[in-house]
Design a protein around this motif. Structure first.
Motif, PDB file in Angstrom:
ATOM      1  N   TRP A  75       0.825  -1.208   0.000  1.00  0.00           N
ATOM      2  CA  TRP A  75       0.000   0.000   0.000  1.00  0.00           C
ATOM      3  C   TRP A  75       0.860   1.260   0.000  1.00  0.00           C
ATOM      4  N   ILE A  76       1.998   1.223   0.679  1.00  0.00           N
ATOM      5  CA  ILE A  76       2.897   2.384   0.679  1.00  0.00           C
ATOM      6  C   ILE A  76       3.374   2.685  -0.735  1.00  0.00           C
ATOM      7  N   THR A  77       3.802   1.660  -1.463  1.00  0.00           N
ATOM      8  CA  THR A  77       4.305   1.884  -2.823  1.00  0.00           C
ATOM      9  C   THR A  77       3.178   2.110  -3.822  1.00  0.00           C
ATOM     10  N   SER A  78       1.933   1.906  -3.402  1.00  0.00           N
ATOM     11  CA  SER A  78       0.791   2.262  -4.242  1.00  0.00           C
ATOM     12  C   SER A  78       0.377   3.719  -4.023  1.00  0.00           C
ATOM     13  N   ARG A  79       0.753   4.295  -2.891  1.00  0.00           N
ATOM     14  CA  ARG A  79       0.403   5.684  -2.568  1.00  0.00           C
ATOM     15  C   ARG A  79       1.543   6.654  -2.840  1.00  0.00           C
ATOM     16  N   TYR A  80       2.764   6.171  -2.667  1.00  0.00           N
ATOM     17  CA  TYR A  80       3.934   7.039  -2.803  1.00  0.00           C
ATOM     18  C   TYR A  80       4.801   6.569  -3.968  1.00  0.00           C
ATOM     19  N   GLU A  81       5.547   7.499  -4.529  1.00  0.00           N
ATOM     20  CA  GLU A  81       6.373   7.219  -5.706  1.00  0.00           C
ATOM     21  C   GLU A  81       7.544   6.307  -5.329  1.00  0.00           C
ATOM     22  N   PRO A  82       7.556   5.057  -5.816  1.00  0.00           N
ATOM     23  CA  PRO A  82       8.605   4.113  -5.412  1.00  0.00           C
ATOM     24  C   PRO A  82       9.991   4.456  -5.957  1.00  0.00           C
ATOM     25  N   GLU A  83      10.080   5.391  -6.888  1.00  0.00           N
ATOM     26  CA  GLU A  83      11.388   5.801  -7.401  1.00  0.00           C
ATOM     27  C   GLU A  83      12.038   6.878  -6.537  1.00  0.00           C
ATOM     28  N   GLN A  84      11.287   7.404  -5.562  1.00  0.00           N
ATOM     29  CA  GLN A  84      11.860   8.392  -4.659  1.00  0.00           C
ATOM     30  C   GLN A  84      12.869   7.712  -3.719  1.00  0.00           C
ATOM     31  N   PRO A  85      14.050   8.322  -3.493  1.00  0.00           N
ATOM     32  CA  PRO A  85      15.061   7.691  -2.631  1.00  0.00           C
ATOM     33  C   PRO A  85      14.548   7.334  -1.244  1.00  0.00           C
ATOM     34  N   VAL A  86      13.687   8.177  -0.662  1.00  0.00           N
ATOM     35  CA  VAL A  86      13.165   7.880   0.674  1.00  0.00           C
ATOM     36  C   VAL A  86      12.346   6.602   0.671  1.00  0.00           C
ATOM     37  N   ILE A  87      11.473   6.465  -0.315  1.00  0.00           N
ATOM     38  CA  ILE A  87      10.632   5.271  -0.398  1.00  0.00           C
ATOM     39  C   ILE A  87      11.494   4.044  -0.700  1.00  0.00           C
ATOM     40  N   GLN A  88      12.509   4.193  -1.546  1.00  0.00           N
ATOM     41  CA  GLN A  88      13.403   3.070  -1.817  1.00  0.00           C
ATOM     42  C   GLN A  88      14.131   2.633  -0.551  1.00  0.00           C
ATOM     43  N   ALA A  89      14.585   3.618   0.249  1.00  0.00           N
ATOM     44  CA  ALA A  89      15.247   3.281   1.513  1.00  0.00           C
ATOM     45  C   ALA A  89      14.281   2.562   2.455  1.00  0.00           C
ATOM     46  N   VAL A  90      13.023   2.998   2.473  1.00  0.00           N
ATOM     47  CA  VAL A  90      12.014   2.359   3.309  1.00  0.00           C
ATOM     48  C   VAL A  90      11.798   0.909   2.876  1.00  0.00           C
ATOM     49  N   VAL A  91      11.717   0.686   1.560  1.00  0.00           N
ATOM     50  CA  VAL A  91      11.492  -0.669   1.054  1.00  0.00           C
ATOM     51  C   VAL A  91      12.671  -1.579   1.375  1.00  0.00           C
ATOM     52  N   VAL A  92      13.893  -1.080   1.173  1.00  0.00           N
ATOM     53  CA  VAL A  92      15.080  -1.889   1.461  1.00  0.00           C
ATOM     54  C   VAL A  92      15.173  -2.182   2.961  1.00  0.00           C
ATOM     55  N   GLY A  93      14.904  -1.191   3.797  1.00  0.00           N
ATOM     56  CA  GLY A  93      14.912  -1.422   5.240  1.00  0.00           C
ATOM     57  C   GLY A  93      13.871  -2.436   5.666  1.00  0.00           C
ATOM     58  N   THR A  94      12.690  -2.349   5.070  1.00  0.00           N
ATOM     59  CA  THR A  94      11.640  -3.318   5.368  1.00  0.00           C
ATOM     60  C   THR A  94      12.047  -4.714   4.920  1.00  0.00           C
ATOM     61  N   MET A  95      12.728  -4.792   3.781  1.00  0.00           N
ATOM     62  CA  MET A  95      13.189  -6.091   3.290  1.00  0.00           C
ATOM     63  C   MET A  95      14.151  -6.735   4.280  1.00  0.00           C
ATOM     64  N   PHE A  96      15.081  -5.939   4.826  1.00  0.00           N
ATOM     65  CA  PHE A  96      16.038  -6.486   5.788  1.00  0.00           C
ATOM     66  C   PHE A  96      15.321  -6.966   7.053  1.00  0.00           C
ATOM     67  N   ALA A  97      14.384  -6.161   7.540  1.00  0.00           N
ATOM     68  CA  ALA A  97      13.628  -6.575   8.723  1.00  0.00           C
ATOM     69  C   ALA A  97      12.798  -7.834   8.430  1.00  0.00           C
ATOM     70  N   GLY A  98      12.213  -7.892   7.227  1.00  0.00           N
ATOM     71  CA  GLY A  98      11.455  -9.079   6.843  1.00  0.00           C
ATOM     72  C   GLY A  98      12.331 -10.313   6.776  1.00  0.00           C
ATOM     73  N   LEU A  99      13.573 -10.147   6.342  1.00  0.00           N
ATOM     74  CA  LEU A  99      14.500 -11.273   6.291  1.00  0.00           C
ATOM     75  C   LEU A  99      14.854 -11.747   7.696  1.00  0.00           C
ATOM     76  N   ILE A 100      15.026 -10.803   8.624  1.00  0.00           N
ATOM     77  CA  ILE A 100      15.264 -11.187  10.022  1.00  0.00           C
ATOM     78  C   ILE A 100      14.074 -11.981  10.561  1.00  0.00           C
ATOM     79  N   MET A 101      12.863 -11.513  10.277  1.00  0.00           N
ATOM     80  CA  MET A 101      11.681 -12.244  10.710  1.00  0.00           C
ATOM     81  C   MET A 101      11.639 -13.640  10.102  1.00  0.00           C
ATOM     82  N   ALA A 102      12.066 -13.746   8.830  1.00  0.00           N
ATOM     83  CA  ALA A 102      12.033 -15.038   8.145  1.00  0.00           C
ATOM     84  C   ALA A 102      12.999 -16.035   8.780  1.00  0.00           C
ATOM     85  N   VAL A 103      14.231 -15.597   9.042  1.00  0.00           N
ATOM     86  CA  VAL A 103      15.228 -16.538   9.558  1.00  0.00           C
ATOM     87  C   VAL A 103      14.974 -16.891  11.026  1.00  0.00           C
ATOM     88  N   THR A 104      14.269 -16.035  11.754  1.00  0.00           N
ATOM     89  CA  THR A 104      13.935 -16.355  13.147  1.00  0.00           C
ATOM     90  C   THR A 104      12.603 -17.070  13.282  1.00  0.00           C
TER      91      THR A 104
END
Length: 411
Positions: A75-104
């Protein structure tokens, strides 16, 4: 002036609406996460009675936490421009946190509870604050602020469950997940600020449709991975080879039934309604059930390929038969959301599986999976026969037809 700078973060009307390569990269973390969910479900294969119910509930709880992270990101990337550096940083940070959740996740209800909860809270609390800061003075900044406040309210439950006694972890985390989902449903209401109903948001409908379709395909891909890994790790006996083939055919039928008309027309349906976010909210819940049904079905594949003609056990029925039944229920819901009506094939298939379940409890797992594949094949054939020679039906969703309130500054 600040509002103007913050407006640059919003999706412009000229945006293509398609998912970006970064978002597909982001999904890789959730491939790992869904595999770990299946791993926990598969560990219940020998359980019975209350132990099976409790184990299933624990794993379902972890899946719901993962789903909330993924769906919020969509929903975030449907509301905000995913090419913006801030949104890209948010997506990458979320990916890392999601990976931590996955391995634990395989031991998230045991000794790895704290890193799982910490990664979840990092996304739920910090991410909306970053977006609110990036929006500066724009009126829409109040939406992520609401999210952060409600996530902070449920954070003590997550942390108490992770740090407290093991026997309190499940009830505390159930309460925490309930708070997070209820807050989402209510629009994160706050005193003096009111609520921001998700159904009133302005989103890129094409993008949201892409993300739901892609997540369903990821779940199907996880089921194919299970089939290949389990079969390659066993002796190549004829009965296991037959189970391998039937399992693959079942996944192919799930793909066919999902994308036949309704799943294929998500984009058109969201484009046609006046309030795409309202339909998108309904589709989010439906796809939660669809993805869960595929994961549960994939566990059934593992049980059958491992011992196709073994002694019947009650524990395999929820996976081999229950997963496909949940899929058909979800598919009925999807068809109604897209067309405003339900074809007869899926309810007929659901009734057939219900009638067969008592008898299948006394037969080998391979028989159960074969019956499931046969019923799904019948559903797919009836769908194909009914559509033969007819033009593609236009979506007519009963959801999202009301005109949006243009005066809503947070939409």
């Amino acid at each position: 002036m600040a509002a103007g700078r913050g407006a640059g973060l919003l999706r412009p009307p000229t945006s293509s609406g398609r998912a970006t390569f970064l978002e597909l990269f982001f999904d890789l973390a959730f491939v790992v996460a869904l595999t770990r969910v299946s791993q926990r479900f598969a560990g219940l294969g020998e359980d019975t009675g209350w132990t099976l119910v409790l184990g299933f509930g624990r794993t379902l709880l972890l899946f719901l936490a993962l789903w909330l992270i993924w769906s919020h990101t969509a929903w975030i990337t449907s509301r905000y421009e995913p090419e913006q550096p801030v949104i890209q940083a948010v997506v990458v940070g979320t990916m890392f946190a999601g990976l931590i959740m996955a391995v634990t996740l395989p031991r998230a209800m045991e000794e790895r509870a704290l890193p799982f909860a910490a990664a979840y809270l990092l996304v739920m609390v910090v991410r909306p604050l970053v977006i609110a800061a990036a929006l500066r003075g724009h009126p829409r900044r109040l939406v992520p602020f609401r999210l952060a406040v409600w996530a902070s309210a449920s954070a003590p439950l997550w942390l108490a469950g992770a740090l407290g006694p093991d026997d309190l972890r499940l009830p505390l985390w159930v309460a925490a997940v309930a708070v997070d989902y209820v807050a989402w449903a209510l629009g994160w209401p706050l005193p003096w600020l009111g609520a921001s109903k998700v159904a009133r948001w302005r989103i890129a409908g094409t993008h949201l449709a892409d993300r739901y379709q892609q997540m369903f395909l990821i779940a199907l891909g996880e089921s194919i991975l299970v089939i290949g890994v389990v079969f390659s790790g066993t002796d190549y006996a004829a009965d296991r080879a037959a189970a391998f083939a039937v399992a693959f055919a079942t996944s192919a039928l799930l793909w066919r039934i999902y994308f036949h008309c309704a799943g294929l027309l998500l984009t058109d349906a969201l484009d046609r309604v006046a309030m795409p976010a309202r339909l998108g909210t309904a589709l989010e819940r439906t796809h939660l059930l669809l993805v869960l049904s595929v994961l549960v079905t994939a566990v059934g594949y593992e049980l059958v390929i491992d011992d196709p003609f073994g002694r019947p056990r009650p524990s395999w029925l929820p996976f081999v038969v229950g997963g496909p039944m949940l899929f058909l229920v979800s598919r009925v819901r999807l068809e109604y959301e897209i067309f405003g009506r339900v074809s007869r094939s899926q309810p007929i298939g659901l009734v057939a599986l219900l009638l067969c379940t008592p008898a299948l409890a006394h037969w080998a797992p391979m028989v159960g999976l074969s019956v499931v594949a046969g019923v799904l094949a019948l559903v797919a054939l009836v769908d194909a026969w009914w559509r033969r020679g007819r033009p593609m039906e236009a979506p007519g969703s009963p959801t999202g037809g009301e005109k949006p309130d243009v005066g809503d500054s947070e939409a």
